[in-house]
Design a protein around this motif. Structure first.
Motif, PDB file in Angstrom:
ATOM      1  N   SER A 169       0.823  -1.212   0.000  1.00  0.00           N
ATOM      2  CA  SER A 169       0.000   0.000   0.000  1.00  0.00           C
ATOM      3  C   SER A 169       0.858   1.264   0.000  1.00  0.00           C
ATOM      4  CB  SER A 169      -0.918   0.013   1.228  1.00  0.00           C
ATOM      5  OG  SER A 169      -0.161  -0.046   2.433  1.00  0.00           O
ATOM      6  N   PRO A 226       2.331   4.650  -0.775  1.00  0.00           N
ATOM      7  CA  PRO A 226       1.750   5.744  -1.548  1.00  0.00           C
ATOM      8  C   PRO A 226       2.451   5.928  -2.890  1.00  0.00           C
ATOM      9  CG  PRO A 226       2.040   6.407   0.732  1.00  0.00           C
ATOM     10  CD  PRO A 226       2.732   5.083   0.580  1.00  0.00           C
ATOM     11  N   ASP A 261      -2.324   7.282  -5.536  1.00  0.00           N
ATOM     12  CA  ASP A 261      -2.819   8.259  -4.562  1.00  0.00           C
ATOM     13  C   ASP A 261      -3.037   9.628  -5.192  1.00  0.00           C
ATOM     14  OD1 ASP A 261      -2.507   7.054  -1.552  1.00  0.00           O
ATOM     15  OD2 ASP A 261      -1.089   6.151  -2.937  1.00  0.00           O
ATOM     16  N   ARG A 263      -0.735  12.582   4.755  1.00  0.00           N
ATOM     17  CA  ARG A 263      -1.958  11.811   4.957  1.00  0.00           C
ATOM     18  C   ARG A 263      -1.662  10.333   5.167  1.00  0.00           C
ATOM     19  NH1 ARG A 263      -2.928  13.500  -0.629  1.00  0.00           N
ATOM     20  NH2 ARG A 263      -3.014  11.730  -2.082  1.00  0.00           N
ATOM     21  N   HIS A 264      -0.575   9.834   4.605  1.00  0.00           N
ATOM     22  CA  HIS A 264      -0.198   8.449   4.873  1.00  0.00           C
ATOM     23  C   HIS A 264       0.203   8.287   6.333  1.00  0.00           C
ATOM     24  CE1 HIS A 264       1.146   4.407   4.018  1.00  0.00           C
ATOM     25  NE2 HIS A 264       2.287   4.667   4.623  1.00  0.00           N
ATOM     26  N   ASN A 265       0.960   9.249   6.852  1.00  0.00           N
ATOM     27  CA  ASN A 265       1.346   9.200   8.261  1.00  0.00           C
ATOM     28  C   ASN A 265       0.139   9.322   9.168  1.00  0.00           C
ATOM     29  OD1 ASN A 265       4.038   8.909   7.591  1.00  0.00           O
ATOM     30  ND2 ASN A 265       4.513  11.085   7.797  1.00  0.00           N
ATOM     31  N   SER A 284      -2.902   8.376   8.426  1.00  0.00           N
ATOM     32  CA  SER A 284      -3.615   7.107   8.340  1.00  0.00           C
ATOM     33  C   SER A 284      -2.918   6.025   9.139  1.00  0.00           C
ATOM     34  CB  SER A 284      -3.726   6.673   6.875  1.00  0.00           C
ATOM     35  OG  SER A 284      -4.337   5.417   6.773  1.00  0.00           O
ATOM     36  N   SER A 285      -1.585   6.035   9.136  1.00  0.00           N
ATOM     37  CA  SER A 285      -0.820   4.982   9.809  1.00  0.00           C
ATOM     38  C   SER A 285      -0.835   5.134  11.315  1.00  0.00           C
ATOM     39  CB  SER A 285       0.627   4.993   9.303  1.00  0.00           C
ATOM     40  OG  SER A 285       0.680   4.737   7.924  1.00  0.00           O
ATOM     41  N   GLN A 304      -5.140   1.171  11.422  1.00  0.00           N
ATOM     42  CA  GLN A 304      -5.368   1.317   9.977  1.00  0.00           C
ATOM     43  C   GLN A 304      -6.161   0.122   9.439  1.00  0.00           C
ATOM     44  OE1 GLN A 304      -1.808   2.120   7.731  1.00  0.00           O
ATOM     45  NE2 GLN A 304      -2.910   2.996   6.015  1.00  0.00           N
ATOM     46  N   THR A 351      -6.339   1.847  -0.023  1.00  0.00           N
ATOM     47  CA  THR A 351      -5.183   2.728  -0.112  1.00  0.00           C
ATOM     48  C   THR A 351      -5.296   3.771   1.004  1.00  0.00           C
ATOM     49  OG1 THR A 351      -6.243   4.336  -1.578  1.00  0.00           O
ATOM     50  CG2 THR A 351      -5.155   2.447  -2.618  1.00  0.00           C
ATOM     51  N   THR A 352      -4.211   4.480   1.235  1.00  0.00           N
ATOM     52  CA  THR A 352      -4.231   5.526   2.258  1.00  0.00           C
ATOM     53  C   THR A 352      -5.319   6.547   1.973  1.00  0.00           C
ATOM     54  OG1 THR A 352      -1.869   5.286   2.681  1.00  0.00           O
ATOM     55  CG2 THR A 352      -2.877   7.390   3.285  1.00  0.00           C
ATOM     56  N   THR A 353      -5.435   6.970   0.729  1.00  0.00           N
ATOM     57  CA  THR A 353      -6.429   7.983   0.372  1.00  0.00           C
ATOM     58  C   THR A 353      -7.843   7.466   0.593  1.00  0.00           C
ATOM     59  OG1 THR A 353      -4.897   8.875  -1.272  1.00  0.00           O
ATOM     60  CG2 THR A 353      -7.210   9.533  -1.458  1.00  0.00           C
TER      61      THR A 353
END
Length: 247
Positions: free
Chosen positions: A89, A91, A113, A135-137, A139-140, A161, A173-175
């Protein structure tokens, strides 16, 4: 290809160290990107064809972001993304030909993304990198005090997550994860595309930009593979709403 970055100048950085994998067959461009991003404090690895890029992306080394070109020898960017998304996953920011809407839409459908048309301004590239990594951080890590969410059969845990529908885990996905989170936090209320673009993609909504629509479409497909009842309603001309109960 012979596409170069516009206004390629050095500038100071307030970034924490991040690892970026650049997959692009344009040797001049990748050399400039490597020099520029390394000078800003990023750790950069470069691969100049799709096969080598995919091999590096799934090698077990950690990357915070992958910059992925579309047209490359051996394996194009779409094939790289498809194979990558089967197991990772990480980004992905796709680099597309300017004005090629087909490439952009297809990339988003396959789990990218975001996308950036070539040739691009280096400041916009950095802004996109910052937004995606941020945004990945988010989400994580979720947040120390953020609670798990449960709405209309959908469970979401920001801290782990994890997203489930009727106890079936979703691979998002993160988004997609963050869009679902935003809709769940505002359940039964309309959330505008402008709000989603600003809060999730980190950029103002542009005319004719279908990024939000494609991310929501992917999210719907993944939910729809588990349950048949509609979970996300389109508010025509405005945005989306997470349905509460059977409406």
């Amino acid at each position: 290809m012979n596409l170069a970055v516009k206004e390629f100048n050095t500038m100071s950085s307030d970034f924490h160290l991040q690892s970026i994998l650049v997959i692009d067959d344009d040797l001049e461009l990748t050399e400039m990107l490597s020099t520029y991003l390394s000078g800003m404090g990023y750790k950069v690895q470069v691969r100049n064809d799709g096969e080598d890029g995919l091999s590096e992306a799934v090698s077990g080394r950690h990357y915070d972001l992958i910059l992925l070109d579309v047209m490359m020898p051996k394996m194009d960017g779409f094939d790289v993304l498809k194979k990558l998304r089967a197991s990772h996953s990480t980004p992905v920011l796709m680099l597309t030909a300017r004005g090629d809407d087909y490439d952009r839409i297809l990339g988003l459908e396959m789990g990218a993304d975001d996308y950036l048309p070539k040739p691009f301004n280096h400041r916009e590239l950095v802004a996109r990198i910052k937004a995606i990594v941020r945004r990945h951080n988010l989400s994580s890590t979720g947040g120390a005090v953020e609670q798990d969410l449960f709405v209309n059969g959908i469970f979401l845990s920001p801290s782990s997550q994890l997203a489930k529908v009727d106890d079936v885990e979703l691979t998002l996905t993160t988004t997609e994860f963050l869009i679902l989170r935003l809709l769940m936090l505002n359940a039964a209320q309309r959330v505008t595309k402008e709000e989603i673009s600003l809060k999730i993609l980190g950029k103002p909504l542009q005319a004719f930009d279908r990024s939000i629509d494609m991310h929501v479409s992917n999210l719907r497909k993944k939910i729809g593979a588990v349950v048949v009842d509609e979970k996300i309603k389109t508010i025509r001309g405005v945005g989306y709403m997470l349905i509460v109960g059977n409406h």
